[in-house]
Motif scaffolding. Structure first.
Motif, short mmCIF file in Angstrom:
data_model
loop_
_atom_site.label_atom_id
_atom_site.label_comp_id
_atom_site.label_asym_id
_atom_site.label_seq_id
_atom_site.Cartn_x
_atom_site.Cartn_y
_atom_site.Cartn_z
N UNK A 150 0.81 -1.21 0.00
CA UNK A 150 0.00 0.00 0.00
C UNK A 150 0.85 1.27 0.00
N UNK A 151 2.15 1.11 0.18
CA UNK A 151 3.03 2.27 0.24
C UNK A 151 2.83 3.13 1.48
N UNK A 152 2.12 2.61 2.47
CA UNK A 152 1.86 3.39 3.67
C UNK A 152 0.88 4.53 3.45
N UNK A 153 0.23 4.54 2.29
CA UNK A 153 -0.66 5.65 1.93
C UNK A 153 -1.79 5.81 2.94
N UNK A 154 -2.45 4.72 3.28
CA UNK A 154 -3.59 4.80 4.19
C UNK A 154 -3.15 4.95 5.64
N UNK A 155 -1.98 4.43 5.95
CA UNK A 155 -1.43 4.63 7.30
C UNK A 155 -1.17 6.11 7.56
N UNK A 156 -0.74 6.81 6.54
CA UNK A 156 -0.53 8.26 6.68
C UNK A 156 -1.85 8.95 7.02
N UNK A 157 -2.93 8.56 6.34
CA UNK A 157 -4.23 9.13 6.65
C UNK A 157 -4.69 8.77 8.05
N UNK A 158 -4.43 7.53 8.46
CA UNK A 158 -4.78 7.08 9.81
C UNK A 158 -4.11 7.95 10.87
N UNK A 204 -7.47 11.86 3.65
CA UNK A 204 -6.98 11.28 4.90
C UNK A 204 -8.06 10.45 5.59
N UNK A 205 -9.27 10.96 5.62
CA UNK A 205 -10.36 10.24 6.27
C UNK A 205 -10.71 8.96 5.53
N UNK A 206 -10.67 8.99 4.20
CA UNK A 206 -10.94 7.78 3.44
C UNK A 206 -9.82 6.76 3.61
N UNK A 207 -8.58 7.24 3.72
CA UNK A 207 -7.47 6.34 4.02
C UNK A 207 -7.62 5.71 5.39
N UNK A 208 -8.03 6.52 6.36
CA UNK A 208 -8.26 6.00 7.71
C UNK A 208 -9.40 4.98 7.71
N UNK A 209 -10.42 5.21 6.86
CA UNK A 209 -11.53 4.25 6.75
C UNK A 209 -11.04 2.91 6.21
N UNK A 210 -10.11 2.94 5.28
CA UNK A 210 -9.55 1.70 4.75
C UNK A 210 -8.79 0.95 5.83
N UNK A 211 -7.94 1.66 6.56
CA UNK A 211 -7.19 1.01 7.65
C UNK A 211 -8.13 0.48 8.73
N UNK A 212 -9.11 1.30 9.10
CA UNK A 212 -10.08 0.85 10.10
C UNK A 212 -10.90 -0.32 9.61
N UNK A 213 -11.24 -0.30 8.31
CA UNK A 213 -11.99 -1.40 7.74
C UNK A 213 -11.21 -2.71 7.72
N UNK A 214 -9.91 -2.62 7.48
CA UNK A 214 -9.07 -3.82 7.50
C UNK A 214 -9.02 -4.42 8.91
#
Length: 252
Positions: A77-85, A226-236
């Motif tokens: 993921x390249x840490x993309x969603x972690x950055x948003x989280x 950022x919020x959508x990235x956090x949603x992906x991390x939270x969803x996982x």
């Protein structure tokens, strides 16, 4: 067909580190197909993780196998969603006004709340992946967890207004409709048909989308990248937890 292919490759470029040796044009059609491809890209990432597990399982102890999988997961993921989280955690942890929260999310520096949130996210993922491997239910779990969490980003993008009339989330949202959300769901519907033991995830994720969407609306009055990235991390994390709970207590 060319627009479909370009859109699919755009989604791979945006959501993963997998190399795409093609210059893909950005327009209304390709961006729509990119959004439709989000869950499918999640499945492709899952296949990579499953292949790593199958190849290395005979040679690595369980604890090392978990760390290898999590490392590959972050790299893909390249840490993309972690950055948003982390950005969202810093904004929420600040307990400041709405405008100040948006400013904090735009700040490239990471604060203490972001680091704490990252630590616990990865710790819980490690633990749940360990338990799923140990219980023998991991092999197909990644398919659903990575696909459903990326579908969640599409659903939330459609359901909530973007907080600002600019930025990446706004660019995506301009070109999509609920029909695109339905198209994004189709790959998940297909694998649910074949692996119907995981049908319980459908209501579980619907509940998650409603819950997380209501929280976003309450805290931020809209969405952004950022919020959508956090949603992906939270969803996982949600998916891993639900799968472990279901097979441990409901089916166990």
């Amino acid at each position: 067909m060319k627009q479909l292919l370009y859109g699919f490759l755009l989604a791979i470029q945006f959501l993963t580190r997998l190399p795409v040796p093609v210059q893909c044009p950005w327009n209304r059609d390709t961006s729509r197909w990119a959004i439709r491809s989000y869950p499918l890209v999640g499945m492709i990432m899952a296949v990579f993780l499953m292949a790593i597990h199958l190849l290395l399982e005979p040679f690595l102890p369980l604890s090392m196998m978990v760390l290898v999988l999590l490392t590959a997961w972050v790299w893909l993921s390249g840490g993309l969603h972690l950055d948003g989280w982390m950005d969202v955690a810093d904004a929420v942890g600040s307990n400041r006004s709405l405008e100040k929260k948006w400013e904090i999310m735009k700040d490239p520096h990471v604060g203490s709340f972001g680091i704490i949130a990252l630590f616990f996210l990865l710790a819980w993922k490690c633990l749940l992946v360990y338990l799923l491997i140990d219980g023998g239910t991991l092999i197909y779990s990644f398919l659903f967890v990575l696909a459903f969490s990326r579908l969640g980003a599409v659903i939330l993008m459609l359901a909530l207004p973007t907080a600002k009339q600019h930025g990446l989330a706004w660019e995506w949202k301009m070109n999509i409709s609920w029909f695109d959300g339905l198209c994004a769901f189709l790959p998940i519907a297909i694998i649910l048909f074949w692996f119907n033991d995981f049908l319980f995830l459908l209501p579980a994720y619907i509940f998650f989308y409603i819950l997380f969407g209501a929280w976003m609306a309450y805290q931020f009055k809209g969405s952004n990248g950022d919020l959508l990235g956090a949603a992906i991390e939270g969803g996982e994390l949600w998916g891993l937890a639900i799968i472990w709970t279901y097979f441990s207590f409901v089916m166990g």
